[in-house]
Scaffold this motif. Structure first.
Motif, PDB file in Angstrom:
ATOM      1  N   HIS A 306       0.539  -1.301   0.041  1.00 21.28           N
ATOM      2  CA  HIS A 306      -0.017  -0.032   0.245  1.00 21.28           C
ATOM      3  C   HIS A 306       0.651   1.236  -0.020  1.00 21.28           C
ATOM      4  O   HIS A 306       1.956   1.741   0.376  1.00 21.28           O
ATOM      5  N   ASN A 307       0.392   2.773  -0.676  1.00 20.60           N
ATOM      6  CA  ASN A 307       0.585   3.351  -0.897  1.00 20.60           C
ATOM      7  C   ASN A 307       1.351   4.341   0.270  1.00 20.60           C
ATOM      8  O   ASN A 307      -0.002   4.095   1.420  1.00 20.60           O
ATOM      9  N   ARG A 308       1.401   5.311   0.515  1.00 21.77           N
ATOM     10  CA  ARG A 308       1.159   6.249   1.455  1.00 21.77           C
ATOM     11  C   ARG A 308       0.376   7.420   1.864  1.00 21.77           C
ATOM     12  O   ARG A 308      -0.311   6.780   3.386  1.00 21.77           O
ATOM     13  N   GLY A 354      -0.003   8.709  -5.087  1.00 24.06           N
ATOM     14  CA  GLY A 354       0.625   8.077  -4.709  1.00 24.06           C
ATOM     15  C   GLY A 354       1.231   8.244  -2.851  1.00 24.06           C
ATOM     16  O   GLY A 354       1.104   8.332  -2.182  1.00 24.06           O
ATOM     17  N   ASP A 355       2.168   9.071  -3.348  1.00 21.75           N
ATOM     18  CA  ASP A 355       2.951  10.047  -2.269  1.00 21.75           C
ATOM     19  C   ASP A 355       2.245  11.218  -1.716  1.00 21.75           C
ATOM     20  O   ASP A 355       3.017  11.723  -0.479  1.00 21.75           O
TER      21      ASP A 355
END
Lengths: 377, 307
Positions: A306-308, A354-355
């Motif tokens: 999973h991304n941030r 995603g970040d």
């Protein structure tokens, strides 16, 4: 704050024929009318208001893509018996963003006074776009509040009448140990498809606050007649929080307990051509939402990294769902703390990657320019 | 059968008279039904036993009414209710995640179910029941009600569940009930409620379950709004309990125990009363978390229900 346009400067001129409000404006009434003058100058054709409502519009810069109007109430909140009735009209190519400066505080209902009421009717012409990004409503203990927002879309065939509406409510003053201690809270968002040629009639109907009051308490046939006049109901999102609907004596569960620890509930309603990309983005986010499995979904799930932003959302107790309903995207977000919910919604509307970095030319920035997300900062 | 053997002779005599009346009434009803099915459209000339006043709408024909409700409250009614848990499955998944095993007051599966049932009935009473009531009272407006309900139900998962069951109910009506229920009961309906029931459009088929329920029960000649709402909500409870059994939250005996309990009865009655007092335009969700749980149902990694 920049100097506001003087109220009624335009409307008082005899040339304004579309506004009965200009002559018969009563307490709490307001009118915002956005018009585009040739070649493409966005103007506030009308801006009217009367206590306890206050409207402030910072003078737009030359390059502004949209107009912003701040909806304020004197003293930072509304007391019981206050009735705000705002009418908004956005003409072709007009872009209007309504914001607030701080939460809308709803004070305790005093005995024998009616509930606090806020009504807003927004007419969105073909090619016009409307953003409603206020700070949340904050109902204090023992408050009684009714909010009724109606959006009239003139072009639903090609979907050029577009809108993004955020409607959210918090548990109250947590610092004073208020957790959903309100008496009653009702929020109703309705979207109608209307035909452009009913415009004058509509303005008259909605400008007359007596008429509006009749409808609120009116009988069914009145309501349905009005419905026909209004056009076709496309969407109705209604939330009613009532501390007295179940007697705690019988069920042992208060409104607070019923809310399951969530302290903020928010609804996003999005529709229209200019926001297609935003809608697709949110749908994709929801489709990628981590599955809720046997394992604890907030710690591990080996199906995918999973991304941030996803991890952040989970850590701040975000629970959300997106639905495609009758041409709209409807998003519900709840959470346990304000900052997390703000960040999350900002992420959705800012189309972050995603970040957590917002897309530079996301839909809202592209259409309206920067500075639209003040309530989310 | 030991009438007459007791010391007090007055009561048994009354009792046997009551029984006699019951038998005669049943025979009368059977005879009436025969007469109607044989093609005579006129209400039968009433024998002296029957109250001849035209206020028959307040005295429903018991065998017919009972027959109707047994049909509609049957768990075997093929509308697929067994495929939906009304959010219970998702609720349980979310709650078990929220409350780790070390919680101060660990909720039991049964207490979780009772809580869900309470919230679910509350939610249905303020969202769906106004539409059931309205469709029953003014069946001619069923198409508009169906459209308004469609606009009002903003949770995608709940919409699918509602449409699926609503359409199935209409299919059952068309394929199985329409011949017997519509023709059998409508003549008596016409005779007492002037022309109002003549105006019911028989062709429209609502999509949504609540609207379809109100509309179909009206077409079937049900005469009590209270019963229409009660059975709808009772069926809802049964569906949730059945889902709970299949989710292994409770066993079948406990399910029946909950179903039979006074508390369930009270909750259903309260929901009926609450929902009756709400107009279609005032309807709204009063348990916002329920929309979220139900909406997130499709995010469950494994699931056995459609909602």
């Amino acid at each position: 704050m920049a100097t506001p346009l003087s109220a009624g400067a335009v409307a008082n001129s005899p040339s304004s024929t579309t506004s009965p409000l200009a002559s018969s404006i009563s307490a709490g009434d307001g009118l915002i009318h956005v018009r585009v003058l040739p070649p493409s100058k966005l103007t506030l054709y009308q801006l009217n208001y009367k206590y306890p409502l206050k409207l402030i519009s910072p003078a737009p810069t030359q390059w502004a893509k949209s107009l912003t109007v701040f909806v304020l109430s004197y003293g930072g909140g509304l007391v019981s018996g206050d009735a705000v009735n705002l009418r908004v009209e956005v003409e072709d190519r007009g872009k209007l963003c309504l914001q607030t400066q701080g939460t809308t505080k709803i004070f305790k209902q005093t005995p024998s006074s009616p509930p606090t009421v806020q009504r807003m009717t927004v007419r969105i012409h073909p090619g016009a776009s409307f953003l409603l990004l206020p700070d949340p409503v904050q109902p204090f203990a023992e408050s009684n509040y009714i909010q009724h927002q109606t959006f009239e879309l003139e072009d639903t065939a090609n979907d050029t009448s577009s809108l993004v509406v955020l409607d959210w409510v918090t548990e109250g003053r947590a610092a004073r140990d208020e957790h959903w201690s309100l008496h009653r809270f009702e929020s109703r968002n309705e979207v109608f498809a209307v035909s452009p040629n009913t415009i004058n009639e509509e303005t008259v109907v909605n400008g007359n606050s007596n008429n509006d009051n009749n409808t609120a308490s009116g009988n069914g046939s009145d309501e349905s007649r009005k419905q026909k006049k209004r056009g076709k109901l496309l969407l109705r999102d209604a939330m009613i929080l009532d501390s007295r609907v179940l007697s705690p004596a019988n069920d042992g569960e208060t409104l607070r307990e019923r809310q399951d620890g969530q302290t903020i509930f928010s609804t996003l309603i999005i529709r229209g051509k200019p926001f297609e990309e935003l809608i697709a983005y949110i749908k994709a986010r929801y489709a990628n939402e981590p599955r809720i499995g046997q394992k604890r979904w907030d710690t591990d799930d080996d199906s995918r990294r999973h991304n941030r932003i996803e991890i952040e959302a989970r850590n701040s107790g975000i629970m959300w769902a997106a639905s495609s309903v009758r041409g709209f995207l409807l998003v519900k977000v709840s959470g346990v703390e304000m900052e997390g919910v703000k960040r999350f919604i900002r992420g959705l509307l800012g189309q972050v990657d995603g970040d957590g970095v917002a897309k530079e030319d996301g839909c809202i920035v592209r259409e309206f320019g920067s500075g639209m997300f003040r309530c989310l900062e | 059968m030991e009438e007459g053997s007791t010391a007090n002779g007055h009561q048994p005599e009354e009792e046997s008279l009551h029984k006699e009346i019951q038998i005669i009434e049943a025979q009368l009803a059977a005879a009436k039904a025969k007469l109607q099915s044989s093609g005579s459209s006129n209400p039968s000339p009433n024998p002296p036993l029957q109250n001849p006043t035209p206020s028959t709408q307040h005295a429903p024909n018991p065998p017919q009414s009972l027959h109707l409700w047994l049909l509609l409250a049957d768990s075997a009614l093929p509308i697929g209710s067994f495929a939906f848990s009304s959010g219970l499955e998702s609720y349980i998944s979310h709650r078990t995640l929220r409350h780790p095993l070390s919680g101060p007051k660990k909720p039991t599966p049964r207490s979780e179910l009772s809580r869900f049932l309470r919230l679910s009935l509350l939610s249905v009473s303020t969202t769906t029941i106004p539409f059931v009531a309205s469709a029953f009272q003014t069946p001619s407006s069923a198409p508009e009600l169906d459209d308004i309900f469609d606009a009002t139900t903003t949770c995608e998962v709940a919409r699918r569940a509602s449409v699926s069951q609503g359409r199935a109910l209409c299919s059952v009506w068309d394929k199985s009930f329409v011949h017997s229920l519509l023709t059998q009961i409508n003549p008596t309906d016409n005779s007492n409620s002037s022309s109002s029931s003549n105006n019911i459009p028989h062709h429209h088929r609502p999509d949504h379950f609540g609207v379809a329920w109100g509309y179909i029960t009206r077409l079937s000649g049900a005469d009590s709004l209270h019963q229409v709402l009660f059975v709808f909500l009772f069926n809802h409870v049964k569906a949730v309990l059945s889902a709970a059994v299949r989710l292994s939250l409770i066993g079948p005996y406990v399910a029946q125990q909950i179903l039979a309990s006074e508390e369930t009865q009270r909750l259903v009655l309260e929901a009926v009363e609450r929902g009756k007092g709400i107009s279609v335009d005032e309807a709204g969700q009063c348990v916002p978390t329920l929309d979220l749980w139900q909406g997130r149902h499709e995010k469950l990694y494994t699931r056995i229900f459609n909602s």
